[in-house]
Design a protein around this motif. Structure first.
Motif, PDB file in Angstrom:
ATOM      1  N   ILE A  19       7.990  -1.493 -27.359  1.00 24.98           N
ATOM      2  CA  ILE A  19       7.678   0.220 -26.977  1.00 24.98           C
ATOM      3  C   ILE A  19       7.676   1.320 -28.376  1.00 24.98           C
ATOM      4  CG2 ILE A  19       7.483   1.787 -25.312  1.00 24.98           C
ATOM      5  CD1 ILE A  19       9.700  -0.014 -23.646  1.00 24.98           C
ATOM      6  N   SER A  20       6.077   1.076 -28.589  1.00 25.90           N
ATOM      7  CA  SER A  20       5.905   2.670 -29.389  1.00 25.90           C
ATOM      8  C   SER A  20       6.090   3.969 -28.101  1.00 25.90           C
ATOM      9  CB  SER A  20       4.327   2.297 -29.397  1.00 25.90           C
ATOM     10  OG  SER A  20       3.856   4.059 -30.730  1.00 25.90           O
ATOM     11  N   GLU A  21       7.390   4.617 -29.241  1.00 25.78           N
ATOM     12  CA  GLU A  21       8.102   6.303 -28.425  1.00 25.78           C
ATOM     13  C   GLU A  21       6.242   6.985 -28.882  1.00 25.78           C
ATOM     14  OE1 GLU A  21      12.279   5.098 -28.867  1.00 25.78           O
ATOM     15  OE2 GLU A  21      11.326   6.467 -30.837  1.00 25.78           O
ATOM     16  N   GLU A  22       5.388   6.721 -29.817  1.00 22.96           N
ATOM     17  CA  GLU A  22       4.211   7.992 -29.877  1.00 22.96           C
ATOM     18  C   GLU A  22       3.506   7.177 -29.072  1.00 22.96           C
ATOM     19  OE1 GLU A  22       5.321   5.308 -32.255  1.00 22.96           O
ATOM     20  OE2 GLU A  22       7.141   6.885 -33.503  1.00 22.96           O
ATOM     21  N   LEU A  23       2.998   6.290 -28.384  1.00 21.17           N
ATOM     22  CA  LEU A  23       1.820   6.322 -27.186  1.00 21.17           C
ATOM     23  C   LEU A  23       2.243   6.078 -26.224  1.00 21.17           C
ATOM     24  CD1 LEU A  23      -0.156   3.107 -29.500  1.00 21.17           C
ATOM     25  CD2 LEU A  23      -0.246   5.644 -29.462  1.00 21.17           C
ATOM     26  N   THR A  44      -5.785   0.724 -20.640  1.00 22.27           N
ATOM     27  CA  THR A  44      -7.062   1.410 -20.922  1.00 22.27           C
ATOM     28  C   THR A  44      -7.252   1.000 -22.473  1.00 22.27           C
ATOM     29  OG1 THR A  44      -5.741   3.391 -22.100  1.00 22.27           O
ATOM     30  CG2 THR A  44      -6.819   3.661 -20.010  1.00 22.27           C
ATOM     31  N   GLY A  45      -6.349   0.115 -22.814  1.00 29.74           N
ATOM     32  CA  GLY A  45      -6.672  -0.939 -25.061  1.00 29.74           C
ATOM     33  C   GLY A  45      -5.755   0.100 -25.539  1.00 29.74           C
ATOM     34  N   GLY A  46      -4.559   0.583 -25.216  1.00 25.35           N
ATOM     35  CA  GLY A  46      -3.982   1.078 -26.339  1.00 25.35           C
ATOM     36  C   GLY A  46      -2.749   0.314 -26.071  1.00 25.35           C
ATOM     37  N   GLU A  47      -2.080   0.325 -27.177  1.00 27.79           N
ATOM     38  CA  GLU A  47      -0.155  -0.232 -27.657  1.00 27.79           C
ATOM     39  C   GLU A  47       0.660  -0.385 -27.491  1.00 27.79           C
ATOM     40  OE1 GLU A  47      -1.687  -2.428 -31.193  1.00 27.79           O
ATOM     41  OE2 GLU A  47      -2.363  -4.263 -30.607  1.00 27.79           O
ATOM     42  N   ALA A  48       0.891   0.623 -26.258  1.00 32.41           N
ATOM     43  CA  ALA A  48       1.959   1.509 -26.137  1.00 32.41           C
ATOM     44  C   ALA A  48       3.459   0.112 -25.845  1.00 32.41           C
ATOM     45  CB  ALA A  48       2.183   2.149 -24.469  1.00 32.41           C
ATOM     46  N   ILE A  49       3.281  -1.163 -25.183  1.00 32.67           N
ATOM     47  CA  ILE A  49       4.125  -1.938 -25.245  1.00 32.67           C
ATOM     48  C   ILE A  49       3.250  -3.541 -26.288  1.00 32.67           C
ATOM     49  CG2 ILE A  49       5.731  -3.160 -23.419  1.00 32.67           C
ATOM     50  CD1 ILE A  49       5.430  -1.292 -21.288  1.00 32.67           C
ATOM     51  N   VAL A  50       3.695  -3.640 -26.491  1.00 34.15           N
ATOM     52  CA  VAL A  50       3.515  -5.266 -26.683  1.00 34.15           C
ATOM     53  C   VAL A  50       4.851  -6.161 -27.176  1.00 34.15           C
ATOM     54  CG1 VAL A  50       3.535  -6.218 -29.540  1.00 34.15           C
ATOM     55  CG2 VAL A  50       2.047  -4.129 -28.943  1.00 34.15           C
ATOM     56  N   ILE A  51       4.293  -7.184 -26.480  1.00 32.42           N
ATOM     57  CA  ILE A  51       5.632  -8.654 -26.437  1.00 32.42           C
ATOM     58  C   ILE A  51       5.368  -9.461 -27.654  1.00 32.42           C
ATOM     59  CG2 ILE A  51       6.484 -10.464 -24.433  1.00 32.42           C
ATOM     60  CD1 ILE A  51       6.386  -7.710 -23.154  1.00 32.42           C
ATOM     61  N   GLU A  52       6.240  -9.219 -28.204  1.00 32.11           N
ATOM     62  CA  GLU A  52       6.254 -10.776 -28.941  1.00 32.11           C
ATOM     63  C   GLU A  52       7.896 -11.347 -29.073  1.00 32.11           C
ATOM     64  OE1 GLU A  52       7.135  -8.110 -32.492  1.00 32.11           O
ATOM     65  OE2 GLU A  52       5.295  -7.953 -32.888  1.00 32.11           O
ATOM     66  N   GLU A  53       8.827 -12.296 -28.941  1.00 28.44           N
ATOM     67  CA  GLU A  53       9.691 -12.175 -28.689  1.00 28.44           C
ATOM     68  C   GLU A  53      10.254 -11.738 -27.377  1.00 28.44           C
ATOM     69  OE1 GLU A  53      12.798 -13.544 -31.346  1.00 28.44           O
ATOM     70  OE2 GLU A  53      12.084 -14.928 -32.805  1.00 28.44           O
ATOM     71  N   LYS A  54      10.756 -10.362 -28.098  1.00 28.79           N
ATOM     72  CA  LYS A  54      10.607  -9.505 -26.822  1.00 28.79           C
ATOM     73  C   LYS A  54       9.838  -8.041 -26.704  1.00 28.79           C
ATOM     74  CE  LYS A  54      15.053 -11.391 -26.609  1.00 28.79           C
ATOM     75  NZ  LYS A  54      15.891 -11.987 -25.565  1.00 28.79           N
ATOM     76  N   ALA A  55      10.517  -7.735 -26.210  1.00 30.11           N
ATOM     77  CA  ALA A  55       8.805  -5.935 -25.157  1.00 30.11           C
ATOM     78  C   ALA A  55       9.525  -5.136 -26.785  1.00 30.11           C
ATOM     79  CB  ALA A  55       9.004  -5.066 -24.290  1.00 30.11           C
ATOM     80  N   MET A  76       8.344  21.599 -25.419  1.00 30.40           N
ATOM     81  CA  MET A  76       7.359  19.818 -25.403  1.00 30.40           C
ATOM     82  C   MET A  76       9.599  18.987 -25.893  1.00 30.40           C
ATOM     83  SD  MET A  76       4.738  18.862 -26.585  1.00 30.40           S
ATOM     84  CE  MET A  76       4.989  17.964 -27.848  1.00 30.40           C
ATOM     85  N   SER A  77      10.121  17.972 -25.031  1.00 28.69           N
ATOM     86  CA  SER A  77      10.530  16.764 -25.089  1.00 28.69           C
ATOM     87  C   SER A  77      10.351  15.367 -26.351  1.00 28.69           C
ATOM     88  CB  SER A  77      11.448  16.245 -24.216  1.00 28.69           C
ATOM     89  OG  SER A  77       9.897  15.281 -23.309  1.00 28.69           O
ATOM     90  N   LEU A  78      11.386  14.980 -27.335  1.00 30.41           N
ATOM     91  CA  LEU A  78      11.717  14.066 -27.524  1.00 30.41           C
ATOM     92  C   LEU A  78      11.389  12.441 -26.710  1.00 30.41           C
ATOM     93  CD1 LEU A  78      11.646  12.543 -30.668  1.00 30.41           C
ATOM     94  CD2 LEU A  78      14.623  13.627 -30.296  1.00 30.41           C
ATOM     95  N   ARG A  79      10.746  12.169 -26.940  1.00 30.61           N
ATOM     96  CA  ARG A  79      10.648  10.863 -26.177  1.00 30.61           C
ATOM     97  C   ARG A  79      11.391   9.759 -26.778  1.00 30.61           C
ATOM     98  NH1 ARG A  79       5.916  11.056 -24.147  1.00 30.61           N
ATOM     99  NH2 ARG A  79       6.791  12.207 -22.251  1.00 30.61           N
ATOM    100  N   ILE A  80      12.387   8.974 -26.022  1.00 33.73           N
ATOM    101  CA  ILE A  80      13.031   7.414 -26.490  1.00 33.73           C
ATOM    102  C   ILE A  80      13.384   6.801 -25.700  1.00 33.73           C
ATOM    103  CG2 ILE A  80      14.697   9.101 -28.575  1.00 33.73           C
ATOM    104  CD1 ILE A  80      17.033   8.247 -26.655  1.00 33.73           C
ATOM    105  N   ALA A  81      12.694   5.194 -26.117  1.00 32.95           N
ATOM    106  CA  ALA A  81      12.246   4.507 -25.825  1.00 32.95           C
ATOM    107  C   ALA A  81      13.182   3.013 -25.736  1.00 32.95           C
ATOM    108  CB  ALA A  81      11.010   4.007 -25.638  1.00 32.95           C
ATOM    109  N   VAL A  82      14.450   2.784 -25.185  1.00 30.30           N
ATOM    110  CA  VAL A  82      15.680   1.588 -25.301  1.00 30.30           C
ATOM    111  C   VAL A  82      14.969   0.366 -24.447  1.00 30.30           C
ATOM    112  CG1 VAL A  82      17.453   1.527 -25.643  1.00 30.30           C
ATOM    113  CG2 VAL A  82      16.841   3.214 -26.050  1.00 30.30           C
ATOM    114  N   VAL A  83      14.703  -0.712 -25.293  1.00 32.46           N
ATOM    115  CA  VAL A  83      14.642  -2.230 -24.647  1.00 32.46           C
ATOM    116  C   VAL A  83      16.385  -3.000 -25.165  1.00 32.46           C
ATOM    117  CG1 VAL A  83      12.965  -4.200 -24.512  1.00 32.46           C
ATOM    118  CG2 VAL A  83      12.517  -1.789 -25.221  1.00 32.46           C
TER     119      VAL A  83
END
Length: 589
Positions: A44-48, A31-42, A1-8
């Protein structure tokens, strides 16, 4: 298992301009998930996030980074700069009676660690917010607990020397002596003026000081405070090797009574100054990990090899290698420039230069104290100044990167470089300069928004992009980390050899000069009054002359072959001086 981090990267992310490609192709979003949501900037959900990397490839601005880390780091987050921001794991540990160094690439959290340990930043443990009680719970039972407890209770007085001293004149106006008098809580002002050779600088206005003078004033201002802990972020920028060693001695004296922590990229000085080092590694501006303390020799050697033995982690694909008297296979015997002996006089300073030459395809390193005429010598060769007898008349094109790089242009980096060479965006220049100098992510930033290290790398690229015969770079190592300095040395040697160009590099980093030079010029004299420019000599002869003037000797580390300063009056120091081999010494069998 690895720890995933997303940086924008918040500056580069522009959803309104890119058509939101990251959303369109993300398999979770489709597929209907919210791994990425656009507000003023992107966001990213590290969990999804599945870590597929599609959004990373589709983002036209290169604003997204997704990294998998060892699961062992989970729960060791010390600070994160907001959702999808840079995250730091672990902290270095101050040690009473010792100098502790932090060594690693820029952008991996060294300055963040210093801000936390100096009380300028309360760590949030990777969350939106955390209070001191939570922080102390996290570090309960560790070596850092007592220090952090005292820091939280306000029982620690800290003194900090900032990394970028260029900002000091913007926040303080007046004479240097007035600034130092205000912070002299230990009553040692006169002693520090003498030790740091500030006698001629203290009665001048802060805004009129040179970079080297300002650096030494900043070091004195930090150490004159009556503090419990001292933090110094880069003490060697703009200092010559003489001043670096004297500054290191002053810091060592303070460390005998009070703990000192430093960030430093000059490995010769770090090796001389520190007792322990923590290595920081990671991906710049994405994440940083700080290791446990290592002995200074072991730590530097592991860093150069790119493999951290105790952590069993490889932080670099290739080792940083040193060769003993590197071969000059690419250097031709053709002479590009022959210059006569000449003199250049000013009201209070005179430069005398020996007759010499520069060859096609070689890199010449220039060493010597500040204020002995190195820049004057260059300007005479370039035709900017005339020598006293007007004997120097060289018909060559010169490209020059000055010592002090100004970032006062409100223009994107790519536009600036394009104005110098319209072909800068070709695959050749991107491979040779843009990518190795790590300029890809700052091409759209304005020049006046760059940090000192970013500005330095842009200036190096600009110098090499000009069409010239003779390239001069004055202190290209300033504000660059060890990795970047090594890459600059590789680029300059490759540039000279492949393009049959002549390169002259003025620098005070012994490691850099050792790695890139085919020959060496040594400047001598009395700083500020008289300078003598010796003709280019072999690396061995030039380094021996320079180190003899400095009265120090170097040995080669048995593992990495890197230069190491011998302890004064040690057996090896005396033996090498007797043999006249100051640069390095090989005993005869």
């Amino acid at each position: 298992m690895s720890l995933r981090i997303a940086v924008v990267d918040r500056e580069r992310c522009q959803p309104k301009k890119c058509g939101q490609e990251c959303l369109k192709y993300c398999p979770v979003v489709r597929t209907g998930g919210e791994a990425i949501v656009i507000e003023e900037k992107a966001i990213i959900s590290e969990e999804l996030c599945q870590g597929c990397g599609i959004c990373v490839k589709k983002c036209p601005f290169g604003a997204i980074t997704i990294v998998g880390l060892p699961s062992q780091l989970e729960g060791h987050e010390v600070h994160r700069y907001g959702k999808n921001g840079f995250v730091l794991y672990n902290l270095p540990i101050p040690r009473k009676g010792h100098v502790v160094g932090i060594l690693g690439p820029n952008g991996t959290g060294k300055s963040t660690a210093l801000k936390i340990l100096s009380g300028q930043l309360i760590p949030n443990l990777g969350k939106e917010k955390a209070d001191w009680d939570e922080v102390l719970d996290r570090f309960q039972g560790t070596e850092l607990f007592d220090y952090l407890k005292s820091l939280a209770d306000g029982g620690v007085r800290v003194s900090v020397k900032p990394q970028y001293i260029e900002g000091i004149p913007k926040v303080y106006r007046g004479k240097a002596i007035d600034l130092l008098s205000k912070v002299d809580e230990r009553g040692e002002l006169d002693e520090y003026i003498g030790k740091l050779n500030l006698t001629n600088a203290v009665n001048r206005d802060i805004k009129d000081l040179s970079g080297g003078e300002l650096q030494r004033v900043a070091i004195a201002a930090c150490l004159l405070r009556d503090a419990d802990f001292y933090f110094l972020d880069e003490i060697t920028s703009y200092l010559d090797i003489y001043q670096r060693i004297e500054s290191a001695k002053v810091v060592r004296e303070v460390a005998e009574k009070r703990p000192v922590m430093i960030v430093e990229h000059d490995l010769a000085i770090l090796d001389m100054l520190a007792d322990y080092v923590h290595i920081s590694y990671g991906e710049p501006a994405v994440y940083g990990v700080i290791t446990n303390a290592k002995g200074v020799r072991v730590g530097i050697n592991q860093y150069l090899r790119g493999h951290l033995a105790e952590e069993n982690i490889r932080i670099r694909e290739k080792e940083i290698e040193f060769e003993i008297f590197q071969p000059s296979e690419g250097v031709q015997e053709d002479i590009l420039i022959e210059y006569p002996a000449f003199r250049k006089s000013f009201e209070n300073f005179t430069l005398e230069a020996e007759k010499g030459d520069f060859r096609v395809g070689e890199v010449v390193g220039v060493l010597g104290p500040n204020a002995t005429g190195k820049s004057t010598f260059v300007k005479v060769l370039a035709g900017v100044l005339e020598d006293d007898e007007k004997k120097v008349d060289l018909d060559v094109k010169v490209s020059y990167k000055p010592q002090y790089v100004k970032g006062d242009i409100s223009m994107p980096v790519i536009s600036f470089l394009r104005s110098i060479n319209p072909m800068v965006e070709s695959s050749y220049y991107r491979t040779e300069y843009i990518k190795p100098l790590q300029l890809e992510k700052i091409l759209e930033k304005n020049i006046d928004e760059l940090s000192g290290g970013e500005l330095q790398r842009v200036a190096i690229a600009a110098c090499l992009l000009r069409d010239a015969d003779f390239y001069l770079l004055d202190e290209p190592s300033a504000h660059l980390d060890v990795e970047q300095r090594t890459e600059v040395a590789r680029i300059l040697k490759r540039f000279a050899m492949n393009n049959s160009k002549t390169v002259l590099v003025v620098d005070h980093d012994i490691y850099l000069v050792d790695m890139l030079s085919d020959r060496v010029m040594v400047f001598e004299g009395e700083p500020g009054k008289r300078g003598v420019a010796r003709k280019p000599a072999s690396l061995r002869d030039g380094m021996n002359r320079f180190l003899r003037n400095l009265d120090i000797t170097f040995r080669r580390d048995e593992e990495t072959k890197r230069p190491r300063i011998n302890k004064p009056e040690s057996r090896l120091d005396r033996e090498q001086k007797t043999a006249g081999e100051y640069y390095y010494y090989v005993r005869e069998n």
